[in-house]
Each structure stands twice: as structure tokens, then as C-alpha cells.
Design a protein around this motif. Structure first.
Motif, PDB file in Angstrom:
ATOM      1  N   GLU A 271       0.796  -1.222   0.000  1.00 48.67           N
ATOM      2  CA  GLU A 271       0.000   0.000   0.000  1.00 48.67           C
ATOM      3  C   GLU A 271       0.832   1.277   0.000  1.00 48.67           C
ATOM      4  O   GLU A 271       0.283   2.360  -0.108  1.00 48.67           O
ATOM      5  CB  GLU A 271      -0.934   0.014   1.219  1.00 48.67           C
ATOM      6  CG  GLU A 271      -2.021  -1.023   1.183  1.00 48.67           C
ATOM      7  CD  GLU A 271      -3.099  -0.694   0.167  1.00 48.67           C
ATOM      8  OE1 GLU A 271      -3.415   0.494  -0.031  1.00 48.67           O
ATOM      9  OE2 GLU A 271      -3.631  -1.644  -0.433  1.00 48.67           O
ATOM     10  N   TRP A 272       2.152   1.161   0.202  1.00 46.96           N
ATOM     11  CA  TRP A 272       2.988   2.367   0.238  1.00 46.96           C
ATOM     12  C   TRP A 272       4.218   2.105  -0.618  1.00 46.96           C
ATOM     13  O   TRP A 272       5.353   2.109  -0.161  1.00 46.96           O
ATOM     14  CB  TRP A 272       3.368   2.702   1.672  1.00 46.96           C
ATOM     15  CG  TRP A 272       3.786   4.112   1.912  1.00 46.96           C
ATOM     16  CD1 TRP A 272       4.038   5.084   0.978  1.00 46.96           C
ATOM     17  CD2 TRP A 272       4.021   4.733   3.177  1.00 46.96           C
ATOM     18  NE1 TRP A 272       4.401   6.261   1.579  1.00 46.96           N
ATOM     19  CE2 TRP A 272       4.392   6.074   2.943  1.00 46.96           C
ATOM     20  CE3 TRP A 272       3.950   4.283   4.490  1.00 46.96           C
ATOM     21  CZ2 TRP A 272       4.696   6.961   3.966  1.00 46.96           C
ATOM     22  CZ3 TRP A 272       4.243   5.164   5.503  1.00 46.96           C
ATOM     23  CH2 TRP A 272       4.604   6.491   5.244  1.00 46.96           C
ATOM     24  N   ASP A 273       3.965   1.887  -1.894  1.00 50.48           N
ATOM     25  CA  ASP A 273       5.012   1.479  -2.819  1.00 50.48           C
ATOM     26  C   ASP A 273       6.158   2.475  -2.957  1.00 50.48           C
ATOM     27  O   ASP A 273       7.282   2.086  -3.233  1.00 50.48           O
ATOM     28  CB  ASP A 273       4.421   1.211  -4.206  1.00 50.48           C
ATOM     29  CG  ASP A 273       3.497   0.006  -4.202  1.00 50.48           C
ATOM     30  OD1 ASP A 273       3.658  -0.855  -3.325  1.00 50.48           O
ATOM     31  OD2 ASP A 273       2.617  -0.050  -5.072  1.00 50.48           O
ATOM     32  N   ASP A 274       5.885   3.765  -2.783  1.00 47.84           N
ATOM     33  CA  ASP A 274       6.945   4.749  -2.992  1.00 47.84           C
ATOM     34  C   ASP A 274       7.751   5.068  -1.730  1.00 47.84           C
ATOM     35  O   ASP A 274       8.720   5.802  -1.791  1.00 47.84           O
ATOM     36  CB  ASP A 274       6.382   6.039  -3.595  1.00 47.84           C
ATOM     37  CG  ASP A 274       5.334   6.714  -2.725  1.00 47.84           C
ATOM     38  OD1 ASP A 274       4.770   6.063  -1.819  1.00 47.84           O
ATOM     39  OD2 ASP A 274       5.070   7.908  -2.954  1.00 47.84           O
ATOM     40  N   LEU A 275       7.387   4.496  -0.595  1.00 49.18           N
ATOM     41  CA  LEU A 275       8.088   4.812   0.655  1.00 49.18           C
ATOM     42  C   LEU A 275       9.571   4.445   0.588  1.00 49.18           C
ATOM     43  O   LEU A 275      10.437   5.276   0.871  1.00 49.18           O
ATOM     44  CB  LEU A 275       7.446   4.115   1.853  1.00 49.18           C
ATOM     45  CG  LEU A 275       8.198   4.282   3.178  1.00 49.18           C
ATOM     46  CD1 LEU A 275       8.254   5.752   3.591  1.00 49.18           C
ATOM     47  CD2 LEU A 275       7.580   3.436   4.271  1.00 49.18           C
ATOM     48  N   LEU A 276       9.868   3.224   0.247  1.00 49.49           N
ATOM     49  CA  LEU A 276      11.257   2.775   0.273  1.00 49.49           C
ATOM     50  C   LEU A 276      12.121   3.509  -0.754  1.00 49.49           C
ATOM     51  O   LEU A 276      13.227   3.938  -0.409  1.00 49.49           O
ATOM     52  CB  LEU A 276      11.326   1.262   0.109  1.00 49.49           C
ATOM     53  CG  LEU A 276      10.548   0.500   1.194  1.00 49.49           C
ATOM     54  CD1 LEU A 276      10.627  -0.994   0.952  1.00 49.49           C
ATOM     55  CD2 LEU A 276      11.020   0.854   2.571  1.00 49.49           C
ATOM     56  N   PRO A 277      11.643   3.717  -1.986  1.00 53.50           N
ATOM     57  CA  PRO A 277      12.450   4.526  -2.915  1.00 53.50           C
ATOM     58  C   PRO A 277      12.676   5.955  -2.411  1.00 53.50           C
ATOM     59  O   PRO A 277      13.770   6.510  -2.567  1.00 53.50           O
ATOM     60  CB  PRO A 277      11.624   4.525  -4.210  1.00 53.50           C
ATOM     61  CG  PRO A 277      10.816   3.280  -4.140  1.00 53.50           C
ATOM     62  CD  PRO A 277      10.509   3.093  -2.677  1.00 53.50           C
ATOM     63  N   ILE A 278      11.671   6.543  -1.775  1.00 55.61           N
ATOM     64  CA  ILE A 278      11.824   7.896  -1.227  1.00 55.61           C
ATOM     65  C   ILE A 278      12.886   7.904  -0.135  1.00 55.61           C
ATOM     66  O   ILE A 278      13.781   8.753  -0.116  1.00 55.61           O
ATOM     67  CB  ILE A 278      10.480   8.436  -0.684  1.00 55.61           C
ATOM     68  CG1 ILE A 278       9.536   8.766  -1.839  1.00 55.61           C
ATOM     69  CG2 ILE A 278      10.694   9.662   0.208  1.00 55.61           C
ATOM     70  CD1 ILE A 278       8.107   9.065  -1.397  1.00 55.61           C
ATOM     71  N   LEU A 279      12.810   6.948   0.778  1.00 55.63           N
ATOM     72  CA  LEU A 279      13.776   6.893   1.880  1.00 55.63           C
ATOM     73  C   LEU A 279      15.186   6.603   1.379  1.00 55.63           C
ATOM     74  O   LEU A 279      16.150   7.223   1.835  1.00 55.63           O
ATOM     75  CB  LEU A 279      13.350   5.849   2.916  1.00 55.63           C
ATOM     76  CG  LEU A 279      12.093   6.164   3.706  1.00 55.63           C
ATOM     77  CD1 LEU A 279      11.720   4.989   4.608  1.00 55.63           C
ATOM     78  CD2 LEU A 279      12.248   7.442   4.514  1.00 55.63           C
ATOM     79  N   CYS A 280      15.301   5.675   0.445  1.00 51.94           N
ATOM     80  CA  CYS A 280      16.631   5.349  -0.087  1.00 51.94           C
ATOM     81  C   CYS A 280      17.219   6.531  -0.850  1.00 51.94           C
ATOM     82  O   CYS A 280      18.410   6.820  -0.727  1.00 51.94           O
ATOM     83  CB  CYS A 280      16.557   4.113  -0.973  1.00 51.94           C
ATOM     84  SG  CYS A 280      16.337   2.601  -0.011  1.00 51.94           S
ATOM     85  N   SER A 281      16.395   7.228  -1.597  1.00 46.53           N
ATOM     86  CA  SER A 281      16.861   8.412  -2.326  1.00 46.53           C
ATOM     87  C   SER A 281      17.316   9.488  -1.349  1.00 46.53           C
ATOM     88  O   SER A 281      18.379  10.090  -1.517  1.00 46.53           O
ATOM     89  CB  SER A 281      15.745   8.933  -3.229  1.00 46.53           C
ATOM     90  OG  SER A 281      16.136  10.117  -3.856  1.00 46.53           O
ATOM     91  N   ALA A 282      16.519   9.722  -0.320  1.00 42.52           N
ATOM     92  CA  ALA A 282      16.868  10.738   0.682  1.00 42.52           C
ATOM     93  C   ALA A 282      18.136  10.347   1.431  1.00 42.52           C
ATOM     94  O   ALA A 282      19.009  11.186   1.667  1.00 42.52           O
ATOM     95  CB  ALA A 282      15.714  10.936   1.656  1.00 42.52           C
ATOM     96  N   ALA A 283      18.251   9.079   1.791  1.00 40.91           N
ATOM     97  CA  ALA A 283      19.432   8.615   2.531  1.00 40.91           C
ATOM     98  C   ALA A 283      20.691   8.672   1.678  1.00 40.91           C
ATOM     99  O   ALA A 283      21.791   8.763   2.205  1.00 40.91           O
ATOM    100  CB  ALA A 283      19.200   7.194   3.039  1.00 40.91           C
ATOM    101  N   SER A 284      20.522   8.650   0.369  1.00 37.75           N
ATOM    102  CA  SER A 284      21.669   8.707  -0.547  1.00 37.75           C
ATOM    103  C   SER A 284      22.067  10.129  -0.898  1.00 37.75           C
ATOM    104  O   SER A 284      23.079  10.343  -1.551  1.00 37.75           O
ATOM    105  CB  SER A 284      21.333   7.980  -1.849  1.00 37.75           C
ATOM    106  OG  SER A 284      21.080   6.633  -1.592  1.00 37.75           O
ATOM    107  N   ALA A 285      21.290  11.098  -0.474  1.00 34.03           N
ATOM    108  CA  ALA A 285      21.519  12.498  -0.874  1.00 34.03           C
ATOM    109  C   ALA A 285      22.436  13.226   0.098  1.00 34.03           C
ATOM    110  O   ALA A 285      22.222  14.386   0.428  1.00 34.03           O
ATOM    111  CB  ALA A 285      20.184  13.216  -0.994  1.00 34.03           C
TER     112      ALA A 285
END
Length: 185
Positions: A93-107
Motif C-alpha cells: 500500500e505504500w510502494d513509494d516509501l522505500l524509494p523515497i527513503l533510499c533516495s533521501a538517505a543517498s543524498a
């Protein structure tokens, strides 16, 4: 549902006093706690009964709150996101959560060290939830998310500060500590 959204809005408002935000944060954490109190529905039941639109609003507000300048706000938002993720991720139900977190953590070179730290904290809390929740653990193992988390984590541990190293910033060090904690899960 409206109660949680109202708390998130109060909690997120940078113009509110620290006391008001702390109170909203405590109430918010209690509202999403996984424990079932006598006569109350669990978060899973309450959250599932909430409209998709309301859930989306709460999630968007919480993710935006990860960029707060106040550490207690970021940490509380991370805890609440982890609780909601415990319910939503296994149901896709929250498909974009992990990509958002990984992108933020990589920034880490974006100058948004608070957001990087908060993203890593959130990942840490989600993985901590997975150690106690079979459905969430299976989601990570079966979905291959662990590899992406580990890649982001190791990059965060090894990132250069852009300086001599003598002027290591606290948020960067905090982000590294969270990254190291993630590895233990």
C-alpha cells in the motif's frame, strides 16, 4: 483518521511552540502504537478503515516532516512512519516509501543532512519493526529491499565529508550511526 491528520499538521507546523509540537508528537505516537488497548481498535484496524485519500495525506505530511530542523520532530516522524509502514508495506500500500527513503538517505551531498539522517533513522525503525513482525520481515526478504537498504547504508557510512575530516558535522556522524545500526538488522 482525522485525529491523526490533525495531530500531524500540528506536529509539523514549525511556527508552533516546541511544547505544543512535543505534545502533538506524543499523542501521535500513542495514536499509532501497535498495542491494543482495552476497547480500542488496533492501528491495523483503524488504518485499514481510513480512506485512501486520508492515509495519503497523513503519509505525505509525515514524509515532509522528516526534513524538520528539530531532531525530536524528525525522530517522532520516523517512528510514526515505521508504524504505518508495518501495516502498509506487507499489503503493498505504500510502494513509494522505500524509494523515497533510499533516495533521501543517498543524498548526503545535497546539504540536507537532517533529511539524510531522518531517512536513515526511518529505515532503522522500519527494520526494527520487521524483527518483530513476520509479515513485514517477509516483505523485505521476499521483495529484495534489503539489498537496496544495505547499499544505501554502506554508502552513508563511507561518505566523505568534503572536508579534511577534522570538521565532521554532528548530523553526518548521526547519519552514520543510524546507518551502522541498520546493518545489525
Amino acid at each position: 483518521p482525522q485525529y491523526i491528520l490533525a495531530l500531524v499538521c500540528e506536529f509539523r507546523d514549525e511556527t508552533k511552540s516546541s511544547d505544543a509540537r512535543m505534545t502533538a508528537g506524543v499523542l501521535l505516537k500513542n495514536a499509532v502504537a501497535p498495542v491494543k488497548r482495552r476497547g480500542e481498535a488496533t492501528l491495523d484496524e483503524r488504518w485499514s478503515a481510513t480512506s485512501r485519500e486520508q492515509r495519503s495525506s497523513v503519509k505525505s505530511e509525515l514524509l515532509a516532516t522528516l526534513a524538520s530542523h528539530e531532531r525530536f520532530v524528525r525522530n517522532t516522524a520516523a517512528l510514526v512512519i515505521a508504524q504505518i509502514a508495518r501495516v502498509e508495506l506487507p499489503m503493498c500500500e505504500w510502494d513509494d516509501l522505500l524509494p523515497i527513503l533510499c533516495s533521501a538517505a543517498s543524498a548526503y551531498d545535497s546539504g540536507e543532512s537532517n533529511f539524510v539522517e531522518a531517512a536513515l533513522t526511518t529505515i532503522e525503525y522500519i527494520l526494527e519493526e520487521a524483527t518483530n513482525d513476520d509479515a513485514l520481515a517477509e516483505f523485505f526478504i521476499g521483495g529484495g529491499c534489503i539489498n537496496e537498504f544495505l547499499t544505501v547504508t554502506f554508502k552513508s557510512i563511507n561518505v566523505a565529508d568534503g572536508g579534511s575530516g577534522a570538521e565532521d558535522s554532528t548530523p553526518t556522524m548521526e547519519a552514520r550511526v543510524h546507518a551502522i545500526k541498520i546493518v545489525r538488522y
